[in-house]
Design a protein around this motif. Structure first.
Motif, short mmCIF file in Angstrom:
data_model
loop_
_atom_site.label_atom_id
_atom_site.label_comp_id
_atom_site.label_asym_id
_atom_site.label_seq_id
_atom_site.Cartn_x
_atom_site.Cartn_y
_atom_site.Cartn_z
N ALA A 140 0.95 -1.09 0.00
CA ALA A 140 0.13 -0.03 0.02
C ALA A 140 0.80 1.14 0.10
CB ALA A 140 -0.97 0.04 1.43
N ASP A 158 -8.58 9.76 -6.67
CA ASP A 158 -8.43 8.35 -6.54
C ASP A 158 -8.24 7.59 -8.08
OD1 ASP A 158 -8.10 8.77 -3.84
OD2 ASP A 158 -10.26 8.06 -3.57
N TRP A 159 -9.21 8.20 -8.98
CA TRP A 159 -9.03 7.49 -10.08
C TRP A 159 -7.82 6.96 -10.93
CZ3 TRP A 159 -7.66 9.47 -14.73
CH2 TRP A 159 -7.57 10.90 -14.93
N ILE A 162 -6.32 4.16 -9.01
CA ILE A 162 -7.10 2.87 -9.45
C ILE A 162 -6.74 2.41 -10.69
CG2 ILE A 162 -9.32 2.13 -9.66
CD1 ILE A 162 -10.30 3.97 -7.62
N LYS A 376 -3.51 -6.88 -4.13
CA LYS A 376 -3.38 -5.65 -4.61
C LYS A 376 -4.71 -4.82 -4.23
CE LYS A 376 -0.48 -6.92 -8.66
NZ LYS A 376 -0.71 -8.62 -8.52
N LEU A 377 -5.75 -5.64 -4.44
CA LEU A 377 -7.26 -4.91 -4.09
C LEU A 377 -7.14 -4.33 -2.60
CD1 LEU A 377 -10.00 -4.12 -4.73
CD2 LEU A 377 -10.79 -6.40 -4.27
N GLY A 378 -6.67 -5.41 -1.87
CA GLY A 378 -6.53 -5.02 -0.41
C GLY A 378 -5.60 -3.70 -0.09
N LEU A 380 -5.08 -1.42 -2.31
CA LEU A 380 -5.66 -0.27 -2.79
C LEU A 380 -6.62 0.14 -1.87
CD1 LEU A 380 -5.46 1.55 -5.32
CD2 LEU A 380 -7.35 0.17 -6.16
N VAL A 381 -7.49 -0.54 -1.41
CA VAL A 381 -8.57 -0.01 -0.14
C VAL A 381 -7.81 0.08 0.89
CG1 VAL A 381 -10.20 -1.05 1.32
CG2 VAL A 381 -10.02 -1.76 -1.16
N PHE A 382 -6.55 -0.34 1.19
CA PHE A 382 -5.96 0.21 2.63
C PHE A 382 -5.58 1.54 2.39
CE2 PHE A 382 -2.19 0.85 5.14
CZ PHE A 382 -2.59 0.13 6.52
N LEU A 384 -6.66 3.88 0.04
CA LEU A 384 -7.70 5.07 -0.17
C LEU A 384 -8.55 5.23 0.94
CD1 LEU A 384 -8.62 3.81 -3.75
CD2 LEU A 384 -6.99 5.65 -3.13
N GLY A 385 -8.66 4.10 2.06
CA GLY A 385 -9.53 4.03 3.16
C GLY A 385 -9.16 4.60 4.19
#
Length: 503
Positions: A140, A158-159, A162, A376-378, A380-382, A384-385
């Motif tokens: 992350a 964020d786009w 992403i 990778k999704l995790g 990215l969420v980490f 951004l969130g």
């Protein structure tokens, strides 16, 4: 929006994206096999391994964070340079043994070795989980470098981030470790060009290094909290333990092991430990960018923005775009390797060990590919969130966690004396104590002051935790051996650690 810089950035980014997909045809192998997808068939020679491991260890966040720490705190940030010099002689002795035994037994992860050496799936699980947890925020954190350069070019939101990571996920899924290996060559060339130009042009424009150092020495004490151009005597132990602890931890990370295991011979690993210090020269120059930003009068709200702001101020837009592309591509390479390493750990040491023991290599590869996407999704969420500062503080504890695997991984390479249960309990004691020390600072610092005999000694918490880990492991090994508890079966032989043959 800086149109010129953005155009150059996009052209270079698209170029490496194409390389990522082309890499599937490079040194062809059956990518439905985990060893081919996750380790490129262990066929990388000296040059490719040098670029791969270097690209793996010297990340975009290094390009941003090291000078950012120099910009904000001063000399303490320079600890990153000596530790990357100390690390290679240490692991010159260790990693060739690791490669040999991994090649002999087909180990894909460090946890595979632990299970084979000590005959204990629970200990292997602990090593695997530690590696995954320590790696996730590290992935992350690569995004912070990319966020900094995207923001400098005027791309908010964020786009863009992403889109970049969707592209990364797709070509990593299709090409495996071959993709970051090929891209690492381009990434390193871009970074070396950027560093060489920066060290020549910026000092000339700022009036020389004498003026740069004098300006930094004047500016640092005005920061909140105050920085220092020269560390105080009380900071010596902190500086030294940060450097030494970071050196011990560096090659214990799963992504570093993955890069080493992909080499085609023991000699390739040895050559790389001899050649990789060349990166430390570049890192020393990169660190000085923080002082250059102070001398240039760069004012930013976050120290992570110091280098991008410096480049925009001192270079024409086209070269700033070139440098930003180097930093962003430098985020993609380690992020890809880290996600592959984490997915290898999950597949081999969690999924196969506990859910499907009969999994074929093809099935393992399918699971690893899917998990690499989820990792990778995790990440990215980490990023951004959660607030960026939270991600940074989480990364700081990565070294504390991964260093607790040292007794099983490094000491286990040389001796079978340690009891498997003692290693597990020592690991647990180190993890708990390390997190406690980090928590006692309000999760803001990995430096902990220990009071011993009236003396207050500040040091990197990972070192204190490792000392406790080793003491517990040694004491309990004596106890468990005296009680004649089962030691587990060692499936390796001494000659396995000396294997020389090429893959």
């Amino acid at each position: 929006m800086n149109g010129t810089a953005l155009t150059v950035f996009i052209i270079l980014f698209l170029f490496v994206t194409v390389l990522g997909f082309v890499a599937a045809r490079w040194r062809r192998g059956d990518l439905s096999q985990l060893e081919e997808w996750g380790l490129a068939g262990r066929r990388f020679g000296t040059i490719v391994t040098w670029f791969l491991v270097g690209g793996d260890l010297y990340t975009a966040y290094t390009f941003i964070a090291v000078p950012a720490l120099m910009y904000g705190a001063g000399a303490l940030g320079f600890y990153a340079v000596p530790y990357t010099i100390v690390v290679y002689p240490i692991f010159f002795m260790i990693l060739p043994r690791f490669w040999s035994v991994a090649k002999k037994h087909g180990y894909v992860t460090a946890a595979d070795f632990v299970e084979g050496r000590f005959g204990d799936k629970t200990l292997a699980l602990a090593i695997a989980v530690t590696g995954i947890v320590a790696t996730m925020p590290y992935i992350a954190l690569q995004l912070t470098g990319m966020q900094a350069v995207l923001g400098a070019m005027g791309l908010g939101g964020d786009w863009p981030l992403i889109i970049a990571f969707v592209i990364l996920a797709v070509y990593t899924y299709s090409s495996g470790l071959r993709a970051p290996a090929m891209i690492a060559i381009v990434k390193d060339l871009l970074i070396y060009i950027t560093v060489i130009v920066a060290i020549i042009v910026i000092p000339i424009k700022l009036g020389g290094f004498g003026h740069i150092f004098a300006s930094a020495a004047k500016a640092l004490p005005t920061h909140t909290p105050p920085g220092s151009f020269i560390p105080s005597a009380t900071a010596f132990s902190v500086y030294g333990t940060l450097a030494f602890g970071s050196a011990l931890a560096l090659f214990l990370y799963p992504h570093a092991m993955t890069g080493v295991f992909s080499a085609n011979s023991r000699k390739t690993v040895q050559r790389n430990m001899a050649l990789l210090p060349a990166y430390s020269f570049a890192l020393g120059i990169i660190a000085l960018l923080g002082f250059m930003a102070l001398a240039a009068g760069v004012k930013v709200t976050s120290s992570s923005q110091a280098v991008p702001a410096l480049f925009l101020k001192e270079f024409p837009s086209w070269f700033a775009g070139f440098a930003f592309a180097a930093i962003a591509i430098g985020a993609l390479v380690p992020a890809a390797i880290m996600s592959i390493a984490a997915s290898n750990l999950f597949t081999r040491n969690i999924y196969r060990a506990y859910f499907k023991r009969s999994a074929t290599p093809q099935h393992e590869a399918k699971v690893a590919k899917i998990v690499s996407l989820l990792v990778k999704l995790g990440a990215l969420v980490f990023i951004l969130g959660f607030p960026q500062t939270y991600a940074i503080s989480m990364q700081q504890v990565g070294g504390i966690l991964i260093l607790q695997t040292l007794p099983a991984l490094v000491l286990g390479l040389y001796t079978r004396w340690f009891h498997r249960r003692a290693l597990l309990l020592g690991w647990l004691a180190g993890i708990i104590y390390g997190i406690y020390m980090w928590g006692s600072t309000g999760y803001k610092s990995t430096v902990y002051v220990l009071h011993i005999g009236g003396a207050a000694i500040g040091a990197y918490a990972a070192i204190w935790a490792l000392i406790l880990n080793i003491v517990v492991t040694v004491v309990l090994t004596w106890v468990f051996n005296a009680a004649k508890l089962s030691r587990g079966q060692d499936t390796t032989d001494e000659e396995d650690y000396q294997l020389e043959a090429n893959a």
